[in-house]
Design an enzyme around this catalytic site. Structure first.
Site, PDB file in Angstrom:
ATOM      1  N   GLU A 127       0.686  -1.361  -0.050  1.00 23.65           N
ATOM      2  CA  GLU A 127      -0.217   0.100   0.161  1.00 23.65           C
ATOM      3  C   GLU A 127       1.192   0.876  -0.070  1.00 23.65           C
ATOM      4  O   GLU A 127       2.627   1.311   0.467  1.00 23.65           O
ATOM      5  CB  GLU A 127      -0.708  -0.221   1.734  1.00 23.65           C
ATOM      6  CG  GLU A 127      -1.481  -1.048   1.447  1.00 23.65           C
ATOM      7  CD  GLU A 127      -2.847  -1.511   2.661  1.00 23.65           C
ATOM      8  OE1 GLU A 127      -2.696   0.151   3.425  1.00 23.65           O
ATOM      9  OE2 GLU A 127      -3.251  -1.989   3.023  1.00 23.65           O
ATOM     10  N   SER A 132       8.025  -2.094   2.394  1.00 22.99           N
ATOM     11  CA  SER A 132       8.651  -3.280   4.026  1.00 22.99           C
ATOM     12  C   SER A 132       7.172  -3.307   4.957  1.00 22.99           C
ATOM     13  O   SER A 132       8.198  -4.561   5.033  1.00 22.99           O
ATOM     14  CB  SER A 132      10.420  -2.194   4.269  1.00 22.99           C
ATOM     15  OG  SER A 132      10.732  -2.361   2.761  1.00 22.99           O
ATOM     16  N   THR A 158       0.995  -5.564 -10.139  1.00 22.28           N
ATOM     17  CA  THR A 158       1.940  -6.647 -11.371  1.00 22.28           C
ATOM     18  C   THR A 158       0.189  -6.895 -12.077  1.00 22.28           C
ATOM     19  O   THR A 158      -0.570  -7.739 -11.011  1.00 22.28           O
ATOM     20  CB  THR A 158       2.518  -7.270 -11.262  1.00 22.28           C
ATOM     21  OG1 THR A 158       3.800  -6.884 -10.424  1.00 22.28           O
ATOM     22  CG2 THR A 158       3.124  -7.521 -12.348  1.00 22.28           C
ATOM     23  N   GLN A 278      43.309  -7.611 -20.296  1.00 22.59           N
ATOM     24  CA  GLN A 278      42.703  -8.746 -19.167  1.00 22.59           C
ATOM     25  C   GLN A 278      41.924  -7.825 -18.310  1.00 22.59           C
ATOM     26  O   GLN A 278      40.729  -8.255 -17.852  1.00 22.59           O
ATOM     27  CB  GLN A 278      43.913  -9.050 -18.525  1.00 22.59           C
ATOM     28  CG  GLN A 278      44.006  -9.422 -17.079  1.00 22.59           C
ATOM     29  CD  GLN A 278      45.642  -9.759 -16.508  1.00 22.59           C
ATOM     30  OE1 GLN A 278      45.941  -8.944 -16.144  1.00 22.59           O
ATOM     31  NE2 GLN A 278      45.506 -10.861 -16.685  1.00 22.59           N
ATOM     32  N   GLN A 335      29.188  -0.899 -18.633  1.00 20.74           N
ATOM     33  CA  GLN A 335      30.332  -0.469 -18.913  1.00 20.74           C
ATOM     34  C   GLN A 335      31.639  -1.369 -20.184  1.00 20.74           C
ATOM     35  O   GLN A 335      32.343  -0.260 -20.645  1.00 20.74           O
ATOM     36  CB  GLN A 335      31.781  -0.306 -17.284  1.00 20.74           C
ATOM     37  CG  GLN A 335      32.513   0.001 -17.603  1.00 20.74           C
ATOM     38  CD  GLN A 335      32.545   1.105 -17.253  1.00 20.74           C
ATOM     39  OE1 GLN A 335      31.453   2.047 -16.707  1.00 20.74           O
ATOM     40  NE2 GLN A 335      33.429   2.447 -17.322  1.00 20.74           N
ATOM     41  N   GLU A 362       9.448  -7.996  -4.310  1.00 23.31           N
ATOM     42  CA  GLU A 362       9.364  -8.766  -3.304  1.00 23.31           C
ATOM     43  C   GLU A 362      10.486  -8.794  -2.498  1.00 23.31           C
ATOM     44  O   GLU A 362      11.118 -10.042  -2.391  1.00 23.31           O
ATOM     45  CB  GLU A 362       9.595 -10.226  -4.479  1.00 23.31           C
ATOM     46  CG  GLU A 362       8.666 -10.425  -4.993  1.00 23.31           C
ATOM     47  CD  GLU A 362       8.009 -11.971  -5.783  1.00 23.31           C
ATOM     48  OE1 GLU A 362       8.251 -13.059  -4.660  1.00 23.31           O
ATOM     49  OE2 GLU A 362       7.377 -11.924  -6.701  1.00 23.31           O
ATOM     50  N   THR A 364      13.008  -5.992  -0.696  1.00 26.11           N
ATOM     51  CA  THR A 364      14.203  -4.903  -1.389  1.00 26.11           C
ATOM     52  C   THR A 364      15.901  -6.588  -0.679  1.00 26.11           C
ATOM     53  O   THR A 364      14.965  -6.592   0.117  1.00 26.11           O
ATOM     54  CB  THR A 364      14.151  -3.734  -0.824  1.00 26.11           C
ATOM     55  OG1 THR A 364      14.572  -3.547   0.696  1.00 26.11           O
ATOM     56  CG2 THR A 364      13.254  -2.442  -0.924  1.00 26.11           C
ATOM     57  N   GLN A 366      17.747  -4.843   0.991  1.00 29.42           N
ATOM     58  CA  GLN A 366      18.032  -4.882   2.633  1.00 29.42           C
ATOM     59  C   GLN A 366      17.412  -5.590   3.464  1.00 29.42           C
ATOM     60  O   GLN A 366      17.198  -5.244   4.281  1.00 29.42           O
ATOM     61  CB  GLN A 366      17.744  -3.028   2.777  1.00 29.42           C
ATOM     62  CG  GLN A 366      18.859  -1.827   2.370  1.00 29.42           C
ATOM     63  CD  GLN A 366      18.831  -2.108   1.258  1.00 29.42           C
ATOM     64  OE1 GLN A 366      17.818  -2.099  -0.341  1.00 29.42           O
ATOM     65  NE2 GLN A 366      20.292  -1.678   0.014  1.00 29.42           N
TER      66      GLN A 366
HETATM   67  N1  CAA Z   1       7.214 -18.338   7.634  1.00 32.16           N
HETATM   68  C1  CAA Z   1       7.072 -18.357   8.261  1.00 32.16           C
HETATM   69  N2  CAA Z   1       6.498 -17.277   9.596  1.00 32.16           N
HETATM   70  C2  CAA Z   1       6.973 -16.166   9.505  1.00 32.16           C
HETATM   71  C3  CAA Z   1       7.699 -15.869   7.975  1.00 32.16           C
HETATM   72  C4  CAA Z   1       7.859 -16.649   7.596  1.00 32.16           C
HETATM   73  N3  CAA Z   1       9.332 -16.207   6.105  1.00 32.16           N
HETATM   74  N4  CAA Z   1       8.492 -14.837   8.824  1.00 32.16           N
HETATM   75  C5  CAA Z   1       8.026 -13.548   9.873  1.00 32.16           C
HETATM   76  N5  CAA Z   1       6.881 -15.237  10.506  1.00 32.16           N
HETATM   77  C6  CAA Z   1       6.532 -15.015  11.296  1.00 32.16           C
HETATM   78  C7  CAA Z   1       6.892 -14.239  12.780  1.00 32.16           C
HETATM   79  O1  CAA Z   1       7.412 -16.026  13.118  1.00 32.16           O
HETATM   80  C8  CAA Z   1       6.332 -13.571  14.055  1.00 32.16           C
HETATM   81  O2  CAA Z   1       4.936 -14.846  13.757  1.00 32.16           O
HETATM   82  P1  CAA Z   1       4.536 -14.157  15.702  1.00 32.16           P
HETATM   83  O3  CAA Z   1       3.298 -13.637  15.225  1.00 32.16           O
HETATM   84  O4  CAA Z   1       4.172 -15.844  16.324  1.00 32.16           O
HETATM   85  O5  CAA Z   1       5.584 -14.190  16.706  1.00 32.16           O
HETATM   86  C9  CAA Z   1       5.175 -12.469  12.700  1.00 32.16           C
HETATM   87  O6  CAA Z   1       5.405 -13.659  11.130  1.00 32.16           O
HETATM   88  C10 CAA Z   1       6.011 -11.524  12.445  1.00 32.16           C
HETATM   89  O7  CAA Z   1       7.300 -11.809  12.896  1.00 32.16           O
HETATM   90  P2  CAA Z   1       8.126 -10.863  12.210  1.00 32.16           P
HETATM   91  O8  CAA Z   1       8.479  -9.804  13.251  1.00 32.16           O
HETATM   92  O9  CAA Z   1       9.847 -10.914  11.744  1.00 32.16           O
HETATM   93  O10 CAA Z   1       7.763  -9.707  11.183  1.00 32.16           O
HETATM   94  P3  CAA Z   1       8.107  -8.055  10.783  1.00 32.16           P
HETATM   95  O11 CAA Z   1       6.918  -6.764  10.755  1.00 32.16           O
HETATM   96  O12 CAA Z   1       9.032  -7.544  11.766  1.00 32.16           O
HETATM   97  O13 CAA Z   1       8.992  -7.494   9.396  1.00 32.16           O
HETATM   98  C11 CAA Z   1       9.427  -8.453   7.737  1.00 32.16           C
HETATM   99  C12 CAA Z   1       8.941  -8.550   8.984  1.00 32.16           C
HETATM  100  C13 CAA Z   1      10.984  -9.259   6.844  1.00 32.16           C
HETATM  101  C14 CAA Z   1      10.265  -7.258   7.228  1.00 32.16           C
HETATM  102  C15 CAA Z   1       7.902  -8.427   6.257  1.00 32.16           C
HETATM  103  O14 CAA Z   1       8.107  -7.610   6.102  1.00 32.16           O
HETATM  104  C16 CAA Z   1       8.290  -8.682   5.216  1.00 32.16           C
HETATM  105  O15 CAA Z   1       9.430  -9.372   4.139  1.00 32.16           O
HETATM  106  N6  CAA Z   1       8.291  -7.324   4.294  1.00 32.16           N
HETATM  107  C17 CAA Z   1       8.992  -7.167   2.572  1.00 32.16           C
HETATM  108  C18 CAA Z   1       7.671  -7.205   2.185  1.00 32.16           C
HETATM  109  C19 CAA Z   1       7.215  -7.277   0.227  1.00 32.16           C
HETATM  110  O16 CAA Z   1       8.128  -8.225   0.106  1.00 32.16           O
HETATM  111  N7  CAA Z   1       7.256  -6.668   0.085  1.00 32.16           N
HETATM  112  C20 CAA Z   1       6.912  -7.361  -1.488  1.00 32.16           C
HETATM  113  C21 CAA Z   1       5.625  -6.859  -2.365  1.00 32.16           C
HETATM  114  S1  CAA Z   1       5.280  -8.529  -3.383  1.00 32.16           S
HETATM  115  C22 CAA Z   1       5.631  -7.954  -5.088  1.00 32.16           C
HETATM  116  O17 CAA Z   1       6.722  -6.526  -4.655  1.00 32.16           O
HETATM  117  C23 CAA Z   1       5.193  -8.288  -6.278  1.00 32.16           C
HETATM  118  C24 CAA Z   1       4.548  -7.846  -6.984  1.00 32.16           C
HETATM  119  O18 CAA Z   1       3.558  -7.746  -7.879  1.00 32.16           O
HETATM  120  C25 CAA Z   1       5.686  -6.351  -8.183  1.00 32.16           C
END
Ligand code: CAA
Length: 390
Positions: A127, A132, A158, A278, A335, A362, A364, A366
């Site tokens: 949104e 992130s 997408t 090279q 380059q 999907e 960053t 970071q």
């Molecule tokens: N599998 C299962 N559970 C998971 C998990 C995983 N891989 N990762 C986290 N969890 C669980 C944790 O265990 C935790 O569980 P509890 O509630 O039981 O405690 C819960 O989820 C919360 O986890 P975090 O505390 O780690 O969560 P966070 O808020 O700190 O976020 C993050 C973690 C890695 C930053 C996550 O928010 C993230 O991946 N952000 C990036 C989002 C993203 O990739 N967006 C892309 C959108 S899609 C796209 O781009 C496609 C397009 O069409 C262009």
């Protein structure tokens, strides 16, 4: 046992995808990039030859291919054009939450619809105020009898303009952070509006739009998994799909590397082809290593999924490394081309623009590092299965 030999079936899939990239994608890729045209003719052909929805289960008319098979195909298609491949593969991203958490009834309805005729589906997580930081989303779903009413806007979606189905994440408890998010399947109707088609730096052949749900009513059966457990469905989805993004990044890197190699053998400076210098050889050698390592990491992350194992760490390793490598390789390819690399008439400037998004969508680079650090410092329980439905 560790064996990277592809089976005959996998080689056939790779050849099919490669031939498609050579004959159907590459001849149009630079044209579609220029105009930002939706490549519907290529998508129709891909559907006909079975290169779309390769993930759909066999019982619902799909090919039921493995994650490794999917990665092999995605590298080849992305070698052709990663923008077209993003459009082609978006159904896979949208479908993962249904495969992970949908009921049998919903799976049957949804996957049969995708495999019967050419249909598009979009994954709606991001949104304007929640990129992130997924849990800060504001889209809301309210239960009303045996229905949910959804309101909110999702951006950077997408295929959003063309989708027939959306998998949507929304808050069912506004005050519970990530524990208040639920996942839904939403069929398109007149309450779904498309507000904006983005004019992008790269991957211009893919459609990216803002999608708004205005009092959109769906039956309660379209809740995917349990209420308030959608955050984990989203995270599991990304574990599933990030190897595919890594495969696409590998395809971009490989394409840039090959163009740079060919050019270095033709371009003569100081009396010899520049490949004899090279300075150029070392750049090409580093590109080759990065392509090779990206592919191996991608296969590793995909194979773990095929074995039913959690691949969070390996998925982020592959996505981070392959994306950053694609950007580095494409920049170095420019380059090697020298001034010509900066000119649109030559192929590598498109690849440099296309590679950039791999470090952004999907998750960053970071965010991948954040996942890697967390998984390394505080490993999740090993017995936790890859396919737990939250
Ligand atoms: N599998 C299962 N559970 C998971 C998990 C995983 N891989 N990762 C986290 N969890 C669980 C944790 O265990 C935790 O569980 P509890 O509630 O039981 O405690 C819960 O989820 C919360 O986890 P975090 O505390 O780690 O969560 P966070 O808020 O700190 O976020 C993050 C973690 C890695 C930053 C996550 O928010 C993230 O991946 N952000 C990036 C989002 C993203 O990739 N967006 C892309 C959108 S899609 C796209 O781009 C496609 C397009 O069409 C262009």
């Amino acid at each position: 046992m560790v064996d990277f030999t592809l089976t005959d079936e996998q080689k056939n899939l790779r050849d099919l995808a490669h031939d498609f990239a050579v004959n159907e994608i590459r001849p149009k890729a630079w044209e579609y990039d220029k105009d930002g045209t939706w490549p519907i003719d290529v998508l129709e052909k891909a559907f006909e030859v079975g290169l779309m929805n390769t993930h759909a289960p066999e019982e619902y008319g799909g090919a039921g291919l493995s994650h490794l098979d999917g990665a092999i195909i995605e590298e080849e298609l992305s070698w052709g054009c990663s923008g077209i491949t993003t459009s082609l593969g978006a159904n896979g991203l949208a479908s993962a939450p249904i495969a992970i958490a949908g009921s049998e009834e919903v799976k049957k309805e949804y996957f049969t619809s995708l495999t019967e005729s050419l249909k598009f589906a979009s994954f709606c997580l991001t949104e304007p105020g929640a990129g992130s930081d997924v849990s800060s989303m504001r889209t809301k779903a309210v239960k009303r009898g045996d229905e949910y009413v959804i309101n909110g806007s999702k951006c950077f979606i997408t295929n959003g303009t063309y989708a027939d189905w959306y998998t949507v994440y929304a808050k069912t408890d506004m005050d519970a952070g990530h524990r208040g998010i639920s996942a839904f399947l939403v069929p398109r109707d007149e309450t779904v509006t498309i507000d904006k088609k983005e004019d992008k730096m790269g991957q211009r052949a893919s459609n990216t739009a803002t999608v708004t749900f205005n009092d959109t009513v769906i039956p309660a059966k379209y809740l995917l998994g349990q209420e308030n457990k959608g955050f984990k469905v989203a995270m599991q989805t990304l574990d599933y799909t990030r190897p595919g993004v890594a495969a696409m990044a590998t395809g971009i890197g490989r394409a840039a590397f090959e163009f740079a190699c060919d050019y270095s053998k033709e371009r003569v400076q100081f009396g010899v082809p520049i490949a004899m210098h090279q300075a150029i050889q070392f750049m090409l050698a580093d590109m080759a290593t990065k392509v090779h390592a990206s592919r191996l990491m991608t296969y590793n992350a995909a194979v773990l999924l095929d074995q039913g194992k959690r691949n969070t760490l390996e998925s982020s390793h592959a996505k981070r490394f392959a994306s950053d490598s694609a950007m580095e390789i494409a920049t170095d390819a420019v380059q090697v081309y020298g001034g010509y690399g900066f000119i649109k008439e030559y192929p590598v400037e498109k690849l440099m623009r296309d590679a950039k998004i791999m470090q952004l969508y999907e998750g960053t680079s970071q965010i991948q590092r954040l996942v890697i650090a967390r998984e390394t410092l505080l490993p999740r329980r090993a017995e936790e299965p890859a396919k737990a439905t939250a």
